[in-house]
Design a protein around this motif. Structure first.
Motif, short mmCIF file in Angstrom:
data_model
loop_
_atom_site.label_atom_id
_atom_site.label_comp_id
_atom_site.label_asym_id
_atom_site.label_seq_id
_atom_site.Cartn_x
_atom_site.Cartn_y
_atom_site.Cartn_z
N PRO A 81 0.80 -1.23 0.00
CA PRO A 81 0.00 0.00 0.00
C PRO A 81 0.83 1.28 0.00
CG PRO A 81 -0.18 -1.14 2.10
CD PRO A 81 0.57 -2.04 1.17
N ASP A 82 2.07 1.23 0.50
CA ASP A 82 2.90 2.44 0.55
C ASP A 82 3.88 2.54 -0.61
OD1 ASP A 82 1.79 3.57 2.83
OD2 ASP A 82 2.92 2.20 4.10
N ASP A 83 3.84 1.60 -1.55
CA ASP A 83 4.70 1.68 -2.72
C ASP A 83 4.14 2.71 -3.69
OD1 ASP A 83 6.47 -0.25 -1.79
OD2 ASP A 83 5.31 -1.89 -2.64
N VAL A 135 3.44 1.11 -13.65
CA VAL A 135 4.81 1.04 -13.14
C VAL A 135 4.73 1.19 -11.63
CG1 VAL A 135 7.08 2.14 -13.14
CG2 VAL A 135 5.76 2.02 -15.25
N VAL A 136 5.44 0.31 -10.92
CA VAL A 136 5.43 0.33 -9.46
C VAL A 136 6.86 0.42 -8.97
CG1 VAL A 136 4.89 -1.02 -7.39
CG2 VAL A 136 3.29 -0.99 -9.29
N VAL A 137 7.10 1.34 -8.03
CA VAL A 137 8.40 1.44 -7.36
C VAL A 137 8.22 0.79 -5.99
CG1 VAL A 137 10.19 2.96 -6.47
CG2 VAL A 137 8.95 3.58 -8.54
N GLY A 157 7.55 2.10 1.57
CA GLY A 157 7.19 3.26 2.36
C GLY A 157 8.31 4.27 2.53
N ARG A 158 9.53 3.92 2.11
CA ARG A 158 10.65 4.87 2.21
C ARG A 158 10.45 5.98 1.19
NH1 ARG A 158 15.29 0.57 1.22
NH2 ARG A 158 14.12 0.71 -0.69
N PRO A 159 11.02 7.15 1.44
CA PRO A 159 10.92 8.22 0.44
C PRO A 159 11.64 7.81 -0.85
CG PRO A 159 11.76 9.06 2.54
CD PRO A 159 11.68 7.58 2.66
N VAL A 160 11.02 8.12 -1.98
CA VAL A 160 11.58 7.78 -3.28
C VAL A 160 12.41 8.96 -3.77
CG1 VAL A 160 11.05 7.14 -5.65
CG2 VAL A 160 9.65 6.25 -3.79
N PRO A 161 13.72 8.74 -4.03
CA PRO A 161 14.55 9.84 -4.54
C PRO A 161 14.04 10.35 -5.90
CG PRO A 161 15.90 7.98 -3.85
CD PRO A 161 14.48 7.52 -3.81
N ASP A 162 14.32 11.61 -6.18
CA ASP A 162 13.86 12.22 -7.43
C ASP A 162 14.36 11.49 -8.66
OD1 ASP A 162 12.39 14.15 -6.12
OD2 ASP A 162 14.01 15.64 -6.17
N ALA A 163 15.60 10.99 -8.62
CA ALA A 163 16.15 10.28 -9.78
C ALA A 163 15.38 9.00 -10.05
CB ALA A 163 17.63 9.97 -9.54
N ALA A 197 1.12 10.37 -14.10
CA ALA A 197 0.54 10.52 -12.77
C ALA A 197 1.19 9.51 -11.84
CB ALA A 197 -0.96 10.27 -12.82
N TYR A 198 1.39 9.93 -10.59
CA TYR A 198 1.91 9.00 -9.59
C TYR A 198 1.21 9.22 -8.26
CZ TYR A 198 4.98 12.83 -8.02
OH TYR A 198 5.47 14.02 -7.55
N THR A 199 1.04 8.12 -7.54
CA THR A 199 0.38 8.15 -6.24
C THR A 199 0.80 6.91 -5.48
OG1 THR A 199 -1.75 8.40 -5.12
CG2 THR A 199 -1.71 6.96 -7.05
N ARG A 200 0.47 6.85 -4.21
CA ARG A 200 0.71 5.63 -3.44
C ARG A 200 -0.26 4.57 -3.93
NH1 ARG A 200 5.53 5.80 -1.43
NH2 ARG A 200 5.96 7.82 -0.57
N ARG A 201 0.15 3.33 -3.87
CA ARG A 201 -0.66 2.22 -4.36
C ARG A 201 -1.98 2.12 -3.60
NH1 ARG A 201 -4.13 -1.13 -4.21
NH2 ARG A 201 -3.32 -2.32 -2.49
N ARG A 202 -2.02 2.58 -2.36
CA ARG A 202 -3.25 2.49 -1.57
C ARG A 202 -4.39 3.31 -2.17
NH1 ARG A 202 -2.48 3.37 3.92
NH2 ARG A 202 -0.26 3.08 3.65
N TYR A 203 -4.08 4.28 -3.02
CA TYR A 203 -5.09 5.13 -3.63
C TYR A 203 -5.50 4.66 -5.03
CZ TYR A 203 -3.60 8.07 0.20
OH TYR A 203 -3.29 8.53 1.45
#
Length: 131
Positions: free
Chosen positions: A49-51, A64-66, A70-76, A100-106
């Motif tokens: 849920p926090d990816d 696409v999923v990173v 739940g860790r902060p994703v670096p800009d790069a 568009a990007y959002t947390r998977r929970r949404y």
């Protein structure tokens, strides 16, 4: 079976490839679905849920999923994932693609929709090149 009198036993269907998997220098994994079923799999089975979840805006394309846990994703990493989303969409080759990007929970699957059909909220957008 060899003579054709008995039916062949059917086993599990072989999978048609796996989602594209890219490891980043920051220790995060980027998954790219290359079909509707793979999009469904990486979005709802492999992502937590926090990816972070990404998709090109208003065009068909890959999810696409990173896998950040739940860790902060670096800009790069965010920019690279957005470029992958643009590259694996119908907007491939355009100069500027909104992603568009959002947390998977949404991200929610559309009721009675085909695999990979989703809606999302609380998104932010990023403009990248799909080249």
């Amino acid at each position: 079976v060899e003579a054709g009198y008995a039916p062949r036993r059917k086993g599990p269907k072989p999978q048609r490839g796996q989602p594209l998997r890219i490891a980043t220098d920051d220790g995060m994994i980027i998954l790219v679905g290359r079909s509707a079923r793979q999009n469904q799999q990486i979005t709802f089975r492999r992502a937590g849920p926090d990816d972070l979840w990404l998709h090109a805006v208003d065009v068909p394309g890959s999810h696409v999923v990173v896998l950040s846990g739940g860790r902060p994703v670096p800009d790069a990493v965010l920019r690279r994932a957005a470029e992958l989303a643009a590259e694996h969409s119908a907007a491939r080759g355009e100069a500027g693609v909104l992603v568009a990007y959002t947390r998977r929970r949404y991200v929610r699957q559309i009721r009675n929709g085909r695999p990979g059909m989703v809606t999302y909220k609380r998104e932010q957008t990023l403009r990248v090149s799909a080249d």
